[in-house]
Design a protein around this motif. Structure first.
Motif, mmCIF file in Angstrom:
data_model
loop_
_atom_site.group_PDB
_atom_site.id
_atom_site.type_symbol
_atom_site.label_atom_id
_atom_site.label_comp_id
_atom_site.label_asym_id
_atom_site.label_seq_id
_atom_site.Cartn_x
_atom_site.Cartn_y
_atom_site.Cartn_z
ATOM 1 N N ASP A 91 0.815 -1.219 0.000
ATOM 2 C CA ASP A 91 0.000 0.000 0.000
ATOM 3 C C ASP A 91 0.849 1.270 0.000
ATOM 4 N N GLU A 92 2.091 1.137 -0.488
ATOM 5 C CA GLU A 92 3.006 2.278 -0.642
ATOM 6 C C GLU A 92 3.695 2.158 -1.999
ATOM 7 N N THR A 93 3.992 3.283 -2.608
ATOM 8 C CA THR A 93 4.770 3.278 -3.840
ATOM 9 C C THR A 93 6.186 2.815 -3.534
ATOM 10 N N TYR A 94 6.760 2.023 -4.447
ATOM 11 C CA TYR A 94 8.148 1.591 -4.301
ATOM 12 C C TYR A 94 8.758 1.403 -5.686
ATOM 13 N N TYR A 95 10.081 1.267 -5.717
ATOM 14 C CA TYR A 95 10.818 1.031 -6.945
ATOM 15 C C TYR A 95 11.466 -0.342 -6.898
ATOM 16 N N ASN A 96 11.441 -1.031 -8.019
ATOM 17 C CA ASN A 96 12.228 -2.253 -8.205
ATOM 18 C C ASN A 96 13.451 -1.853 -9.020
ATOM 19 N N ILE A 97 14.618 -2.034 -8.442
ATOM 20 C CA ILE A 97 15.864 -1.696 -9.122
ATOM 21 C C ILE A 97 16.438 -2.977 -9.715
ATOM 22 N N ASN A 98 16.713 -2.968 -11.005
ATOM 23 C CA ASN A 98 17.259 -4.129 -11.701
ATOM 24 C C ASN A 98 18.736 -4.276 -11.333
ATOM 25 N N VAL A 99 19.092 -5.336 -10.589
ATOM 26 C CA VAL A 99 20.474 -5.487 -10.128
ATOM 27 C C VAL A 99 21.448 -5.651 -11.285
ATOM 28 N N ALA A 100 20.976 -6.146 -12.432
ATOM 29 C CA ALA A 100 21.854 -6.306 -13.586
ATOM 30 C C ALA A 100 22.308 -4.971 -14.159
ATOM 31 N N ASP A 106 28.966 -6.234 -5.677
ATOM 32 C CA ASP A 106 29.793 -7.343 -5.209
ATOM 33 C C ASP A 106 29.026 -8.637 -5.493
ATOM 34 N N ILE A 107 29.523 -9.426 -6.435
ATOM 35 C CA ILE A 107 28.823 -10.643 -6.854
ATOM 36 C C ILE A 107 28.649 -11.607 -5.685
ATOM 37 N N ASP A 108 29.648 -11.720 -4.819
ATOM 38 C CA ASP A 108 29.526 -12.607 -3.659
ATOM 39 C C ASP A 108 28.385 -12.155 -2.750
ATOM 40 N N GLU A 109 28.260 -10.847 -2.542
ATOM 41 C CA GLU A 109 27.167 -10.321 -1.723
ATOM 42 C C GLU A 109 25.819 -10.592 -2.394
ATOM 43 N N LEU A 110 25.764 -10.417 -3.710
ATOM 44 C CA LEU A 110 24.520 -10.613 -4.448
ATOM 45 C C LEU A 110 24.047 -12.065 -4.361
ATOM 46 N N VAL A 111 24.926 -13.014 -4.617
ATOM 47 C CA VAL A 111 24.504 -14.411 -4.616
ATOM 48 C C VAL A 111 24.276 -14.945 -3.204
ATOM 49 N N ALA A 112 24.838 -14.292 -2.198
ATOM 50 C CA ALA A 112 24.612 -14.708 -0.812
ATOM 51 C C ALA A 112 23.320 -14.136 -0.236
ATOM 52 N N ALA A 113 22.791 -13.114 -0.873
ATOM 53 C CA ALA A 113 21.578 -12.456 -0.369
ATOM 54 C C ALA A 113 20.371 -13.383 -0.537
ATOM 55 N N PRO A 114 19.455 -13.339 0.418
ATOM 56 C CA PRO A 114 18.232 -14.139 0.256
ATOM 57 C C PRO A 114 17.404 -13.615 -0.910
ATOM 58 N N VAL A 115 16.718 -14.524 -1.582
ATOM 59 C CA VAL A 115 15.852 -14.170 -2.699
ATOM 60 C C VAL A 115 14.411 -14.476 -2.311
ATOM 61 N N THR A 116 13.541 -13.481 -2.460
ATOM 62 C CA THR A 116 12.108 -13.676 -2.249
ATOM 63 C C THR A 116 11.463 -13.858 -3.607
ATOM 64 N N TYR A 117 10.670 -14.901 -3.739
ATOM 65 C CA TYR A 117 9.979 -15.186 -4.996
ATOM 66 C C TYR A 117 8.506 -14.842 -4.838
ATOM 67 N N CYS A 118 7.951 -14.148 -5.836
ATOM 68 C CA CYS A 118 6.546 -13.739 -5.810
ATOM 69 C C CYS A 118 5.774 -14.446 -6.912
ATOM 70 N N ASP A 119 4.575 -14.903 -6.584
ATOM 71 C CA ASP A 119 3.721 -15.561 -7.555
ATOM 72 C C ASP A 119 2.795 -14.539 -8.217
ATOM 73 N N GLY A 120 3.395 -13.645 -8.994
ATOM 74 C CA GLY A 120 2.627 -12.632 -9.703
ATOM 75 C C GLY A 120 1.808 -13.203 -10.845
ATOM 76 N N LEU A 121 2.250 -14.333 -11.399
ATOM 77 C CA LEU A 121 1.531 -14.959 -12.498
ATOM 78 C C LEU A 121 0.091 -15.292 -12.115
ATOM 79 N N ASN A 122 -0.084 -15.704 -10.867
ATOM 80 C CA ASN A 122 -1.410 -16.071 -10.371
ATOM 81 C C ASN A 122 -2.022 -14.994 -9.485
ATOM 82 N N ASN A 123 -1.450 -13.771 -9.574
ATOM 83 C CA ASN A 123 -1.932 -12.646 -8.770
ATOM 84 C C ASN A 123 -1.988 -12.992 -7.282
ATOM 85 N N ASN A 124 -0.995 -13.777 -6.861
ATOM 86 C CA ASN A 124 -0.874 -14.220 -5.476
ATOM 87 C C ASN A 124 0.477 -13.731 -4.957
ATOM 88 N N TRP A 125 0.634 -12.425 -4.945
ATOM 89 C CA TRP A 125 1.924 -11.761 -4.737
ATOM 90 C C TRP A 125 2.600 -12.122 -3.421
#
Length: 135
Positions: A91-100, A106-125
């Motif tokens: 319920d707030e505006t936000y930006y998605n920044i493309n890491v690429a 730092d590639i090591d920091e990037l791959v060590a970071a947790p990844v959250t997956y969203c089910d946007g395909l089924n509108n179940n965010w």
């Protein structure tokens, strides 16, 4: 750790700056546009995002999600960020920044970071898709 990152589209016409902590986590979504673009992003609040150059080069693609602004460079086609307006899950505006598109990540920091997956395909965010290996 909070750090200021700079980035750009491929041709450099669109340049951004954002304050973020990549180690706190990144995100991937299975909605049709994120899947086709292979977007891997970090979410930042509006006050942490700055468009440094290239506003005139941006094209705003509006897909199926009426609150999502999928900005891309009209010269090279690369999408360094997108803006998600409210109402949405937070319920707030936000930006998605493309890491690429970020410089000096730092590639090591990037791959060590947790990844959250969203089910946007089924509108179940708020849920993780059943399959994430292709994201």
């Amino acid at each position: 750790m909070l750090k200021t990152y700079r980035g750009s589209c491929h041709c450099g016409a669109v340049r951004i700056e954002a304050d973020m902590d990549i180690s706190a986590g990144t995100g991937k979504c299975n909605c049709t546009i994120c899947l086709k673009m292979r977007l891997w992003s970090v979410v930042v609040k509006p006050e942490a995002f700055r468009l440094i150059a290239g506003e005139e080069a941006l094209t705003d693609y509006r897909g199926r999600n009426p609150v999502a602004h999928h900005f891309f460079c009209s010269q090279c086609g690369v999408r360094p960020f997108e803006r998600i307006d409210a109402p949405n899950m937070t319920d707030e505006t936000y930006y998605n920044i493309n890491v690429a598109c970020l410089d000096g990540v730092d590639i090591d920091e990037l791959v060590a970071a947790p990844v959250t997956y969203c089910d946007g395909l089924n509108n179940n965010w708020g849920s993780t898709p059943a399959e994430v290996r292709h994201l």
